[in-house]
Structures are given as C-alpha cells and as structure tokens.
Design an enzyme around this catalytic site. Structure first.
Site, PDB file in Angstrom:
ATOM      1  N   GLU A   1      41.723  -2.461  25.052  1.00  0.00           N
ATOM      2  CA  GLU A   1      41.345  -1.340  25.042  1.00  0.00           C
ATOM      3  C   GLU A   1      39.969  -1.868  23.949  1.00  0.00           C
ATOM      4  OE1 GLU A   1      43.935   2.211  25.329  1.00  0.00           O
ATOM      5  OE2 GLU A   1      44.106   1.404  27.481  1.00  0.00           O
TER       6      GLU A   1
ATOM      7  N   GLU B   1      45.670  -2.021  33.672  1.00  0.00           N
ATOM      8  CA  GLU B   1      46.611  -0.935  32.745  1.00  0.00           C
ATOM      9  C   GLU B   1      46.847   1.099  33.296  1.00  0.00           C
ATOM     10  OE1 GLU B   1      47.240  -1.233  28.699  1.00  0.00           O
ATOM     11  OE2 GLU B   1      47.998   0.939  28.720  1.00  0.00           O
TER      12      GLU B   1
HETATM   13  C1  IDC Z   1      51.645   2.173  23.774  1.00  0.00           C
HETATM   14  C2  IDC Z   1      52.879   2.240  23.823  1.00  0.00           C
HETATM   15  C3  IDC Z   1      53.700   2.920  22.313  1.00  0.00           C
HETATM   16  C4  IDC Z   1      53.104   2.390  20.947  1.00  0.00           C
HETATM   17  C5  IDC Z   1      51.386   2.200  21.456  1.00  0.00           C
HETATM   18  C6  IDC Z   1      51.836   1.957  20.288  1.00  0.00           C
HETATM   19  O1  IDC Z   1      53.301   3.316  24.962  1.00  0.00           O
HETATM   20  O2  IDC Z   1      55.341   2.885  22.663  1.00  0.00           O
HETATM   21  O3  IDC Z   1      53.888   2.597  20.422  1.00  0.00           O
HETATM   22  O4  IDC Z   1      51.505   1.663  21.932  1.00  0.00           O
HETATM   23  O5  IDC Z   1      51.392   0.050  19.949  1.00  0.00           O
HETATM   24  C7  IDC Z   1      46.749   2.203  26.506  1.00  0.00           C
HETATM   25  C8  IDC Z   1      47.730   1.062  25.465  1.00  0.00           C
HETATM   26  C9  IDC Z   1      49.168   1.051  25.024  1.00  0.00           C
HETATM   27  C10 IDC Z   1      49.254   1.790  25.174  1.00  0.00           C
HETATM   28  C11 IDC Z   1      48.767   3.104  26.011  1.00  0.00           C
HETATM   29  C12 IDC Z   1      50.074   4.063  25.853  1.00  0.00           C
HETATM   30  O6  IDC Z   1      47.035  -0.126  26.089  1.00  0.00           O
HETATM   31  O7  IDC Z   1      49.048  -0.111  24.500  1.00  0.00           O
HETATM   32  O8  IDC Z   1      50.713   2.206  23.862  1.00  0.00           O
HETATM   33  N1  IDC Z   1      48.336   3.332  25.919  1.00  0.00           N
HETATM   34  O9  IDC Z   1      49.741   5.089  25.071  1.00  0.00           O
HETATM   35  N2  IDC Z   1      45.956   2.377  26.270  1.00  0.00           N
HETATM   36  C13 IDC Z   1      46.247   4.107  26.726  1.00  0.00           C
HETATM   37  C14 IDC Z   1      47.251   4.558  26.886  1.00  0.00           C
END
Ligand code: IDC
Length: 461
Positions: free
Chosen positions: A287, A379
């Site tokens: 992302e 995702e």
């Molecule tokens: C989130 C995880 C969370 C973690 C955070 C930071 O769910 O547990 O603490 O990342 O690493 C994304 C990202 C993905 C995120 C997810 C939800 O690709 O890494 O995971 N998210 O926030 N993009 C949009 C949402």
C-alpha cells in the site's frame, strides 16, 4: 426351408459405458442398449445391437453380454470385432466407431446359431460397467485425499493477464477467492498444516496471500529468515492446490522506493527459487501512501524487470496510490494510471478496501476502472480501515457481489486470530490445532468463509 420371424426384444437393455475421455473418476457414465432380434429361422437368428452413450464422450469401447441358456453361439457379426468365450460375447469397437460422443449411438449386429428359442441376453456391460439405461455417477472409490486434479491450481494452471482479466491456462477469465495472512512476523503460528488444510479443504480457498511486512519487525530484520519462511508458505499452498500471492508488505513508510534495494534482493531471490511453480503471484508493494503515482510507477519499473529476469511468466500486482485505492483516498482516481500505465506486460493493479470505511464512491471507481485496468483486490476487510471495529455486513456483501460480477480476484484480511474485527478466527485459536468448523470463527470469518467456500466454476476449455 427357413422361417423368418420378426421378433422384437422390447425395451432398452442396460449397457454400462465407462468414459475413457476426461478424468475417469469424474465422468458421468451411462448408456443403453436396444437389442432387437430382426429375424430368426430354424437353427439360427439375427440380432441388432444399438449402443447409445448417455454419459461423457468415450474413445474406445468394449461391449460384453452373456448368451442366454440354450446353446446359442455367435456365428458372425458386423460393425465391431466379435468373439465368444464360453457364454460371454465380446464386441470391440472398430476404428470408425471408436469415438462415441454423448448421445451418440453405434449400430452393431450379429448372426447366431441356436437350438431353441432366442431369449434376450442379459447383463450388458460397456467398458466393464453395467448398463442402466440412464446416467449414473461413476463408482465411488474408497475415500482418499481430494484428487489433485480438482484443485484450483491443477484446473487453472499457469495464470496470465488477458485484457483486463486474470486468465487461466485455457485463456479464460477466472476469479480467485481467498485469504491473506496477517503479518507473518506476528502470526506465524497460525500458518501450519492444520490451518492450511482447513483453508484448502473446508474454505475451498483458491488463494493464500503471504503478507511479509518489510518494516515493523519484518523482512528488514532478517532477510534470509523471512525469505525462507515465505518460500515454505508458498510450498504449503502449492501442495494443497492453492495459488499464493507473495506480498512485499510495505506500509510505513508509504513510499515504496524507500525499500527499493530490499525489494530487488527479495524478489530476485524468491523469483529464482519459485520460477518453475505455477502457483506464484508477486505483489511488489502492498500500500503505497503519501507518494505520487509517478514515484510508484518508477519503483514498479525497476522491480518488475528483476522478477521477469528470473520468472518471466508470472503475474505481478502493482500497488496504487492512496493505500492501493487507485488514488481515491488521496482525492484522485484511476485516470492517473490509465493515462500513465506501468510499462510492463502481464501485470495487474491492486485495489484495497475496508468495507466499513470505503463505500459507494470507491465501488463506483472500481466499476468504472474495471473495464480499463486489470484489477486484483489483494487485500480487503469487512471492518474499518484500522482493521478493527464492527463488521459492516451490507457494505461487505455489496463489495463481494461487485467483485464476483466483475470476476475480480480477492484476498481477505486476515486468516489469523488477531484480536481485531478483521480476523477470521477467535483470539486464541492459533494456540490450538483446530481450525475447522464454525466454532472457531469470528463474525467476519463466518461471513467470508460462506462466500469463499461456494463452488468455483473455472472454465476448462
Ligand atoms: C493492520 C493490522 C493491525 C496492525 C497494523 C499495523 O490489522 O493489527 O497493527 O496493520 O501493522 C491495511 C494494511 C494492513 C493493516 C490493515 C488494517 O495493508 O497492514 O493491518 N489495513 O489496518 N491497509 C488498510 C487497512
């Protein structure tokens, strides 16, 4: 003086017809035989034998039946190679009637000698299977592991991008539906034989995305260790007939160029190691955020050639601006990509969404962009963009319906027991060894499993 009698043997005698084309364990079998005594005289008779294939097409067949009691003997036959041993008569196809399409018939016949009446033979079989006159399921073998021929990977083979679609080995558009890991640096215990078995067999997942964070205690802390962990997860997916997305999970910092050197060394290694596999899709930047499309494109045009040098035919997914929102979360849209695409073939563009945060205007963008760009939802979550909060069922369903309709492949965040709404398993599940049934699922897990586990309908020609 010969007496000629027209005698009709009524009804369709059952003849078993085993399919020799297509996977034998799968092919429906069925056939019938119309047996007609067309004439008879003192000491002999003539019979017509019409075989109709009701099952899958066959190429090559053998008909068998028993002459009834009464000393009947085969004298000579036609339209097949005839023989008799004891009371068993055998007719093998001749070259020109070897193939029988579904619904097709072969007309055979023979002259027999007889000392008495001519009752109709019984127990017609074709290719060893008894005829029922209707289509039946093939004999069931003792239960074994699901045959490898049935898996998403075996059916679809090497993938490639055709037009705006992901296409299988028959150049037909397909949609892959599956799950993403959470960060493998934190949730590695969730990915083992039991959980991958459940994903492949119960969830009927086509896809397993391996989210390898680069920062946050990820790849940068142990490149060799993470590379090897990713490879073994690719192998575990392959062994179960699933595709795997190797996700270079950049997130913070948002400019993928920050990790350009790491990306080059990681991808040159995994691409060389996995070049001969058909189940690998590379996702080069999860992302991008806070960065222009031009910068992302520049990154892609440096990383893609590294992968291509080792693995020329794999599909590659390129992240998009604004957390892979095609720019929408930055107030832009897909036109920046349409007008300035990455200079490479066989690539797709990532679109990510979280259903409670991203709704109609994002769906409108995807609907519009899908006719211009090959999209892959590598995702998405059913909850808010934080990864937590409540499941937004209505928005999730609207999204999944749209992706199904557009045949856009997807992976759900996450196949893990993280203590957050996006996780599919209840907290603590990965401490045990049971990933099956509904008791271990969260609301999000139950919803997504119900969508992923429906039958695939992959074209095979
Ligand atoms: C989130 C995880 C969370 C973690 C955070 C930071 O769910 O547990 O603490 O990342 O690493 C994304 C990202 C993905 C995120 C997810 C939800 O690709 O890494 O995971 N998210 O926030 N993009 C949009 C949402």
């Amino acid at each position: 003086m010969k007496r000629f009698l027209a005698l009709l043997a009524t009804g369709a005698m059952a003849v078993g017809l085993t399919a020799l084309v297509g996977p034998p364990a799968q092919a429906a079998i069925g056939c019938k035989v119309d047996y007609t005594i067309t004439s008879q005289w003192d000491g002999g008779f003539q019979a017509g034998v019409k075989i109709t294939n009701l099952g899958e097409p066959v190429s090559g067949w053998t008909l068998e039946f028993s002459m009834p009691e009464g000393g009947q003997r085969l004298v000579q036959g036609w339209n097949a190679t005839w023989s008799q041993s004891g009371s068993t008569v055998t007719a093998d196809n001749v070259e020109w009637n070897r193939t029988l399409a579904t619904g097709a018939s072969a007309d055979l016949g023979f002259v027999g000698s007889s000392t008495g009446p001519q009752p109709t033979p019984t127990s017609f079989t074709l290719n060893g299977a008894t005829c029922t006159g209707s289509v039946t399921d093939p004999p069931t073998d003792p239960p074994t592991d699901p045959p490898a021929a049935d898996t998403p990977l075996a059916v679809n083979g090497q993938l490639r991008v055709c037009g705006v679609n992901l296409c299988n080995q028959y150049s037909r558009p397909i949609q892959l539906r599956g799950m993403s890991t959470h960060g493998i640096q934190w949730f590695g215990q969730c990915y083992n034989d039991a959980s991958l078995d459940a994903l492949a067999e119960e969830w009927k997942s086509d896809l397993f995305r391996v989210a390898m964070y680069v920062q946050e205690e990820g790849y940068e802390t142990d490149p060799a260790g993470f590379t090897s962990r990713v490879n073994s997860l690719v192998d575990m997916a392959e062994a179960r007939g699933m595709y795997s997305v190797i996700d270079f999970h950049t997130l913070t910092p948002g400019d993928p160029n920050y990790n350009l050197d790491r990306a080059k060394s990681f991808f040159s290694s995994v691409a060389a190691r996995n070049a001969n596999k058909k189940n690998v899709i590379y996702e080069i930047a999860n992302e991008p955020n806070g960065v222009s499309w031009t910068a992302i494109k520049n990154y892609a045009e440096q990383v893609i050639p590294v992968i291509r040098a080792a693995d020329p035919d794999a599909v590659i997914i390129v992240g998009t601006r604004g957390w892979s929102s095609l720019g929408v979360s930055d107030g832009s849209n897909e036109s920046e990509v349409v007008n300035n695409p990455v200079n490479a073939a066989n690539i797709m563009y990532a679109f990510h969404f979280y259903a409670a945060s991203h709704k109609d205007n994002y769906r409108t963008t995807v609907s519009r962009a899908a006719s211009r760009l090959p999209l892959f939802v590598s995702e998405f979550g059913t909850v808010s963009a934080t990864g937590g909060g409540a499941v937004d069922r209505a928005s999730s369903i609207a999204w999944l319906d749209l992706l199904d309709q557009l045949k856009i492949s997807y992976a759900n965040w996450t196949y893990s027991d993280a203590n957050e709404g996006s996780a599919a398993f209840k907290p603590g599940t990965c401490d045990g060894n049971d990933y099956s049934g509904s008791g271990v699922l969260t609301e999000s897990g139950a919803l997504i499993k119900s969508r992923i586990s429906t039958a695939d309908n992959f074209p095979t020609s």
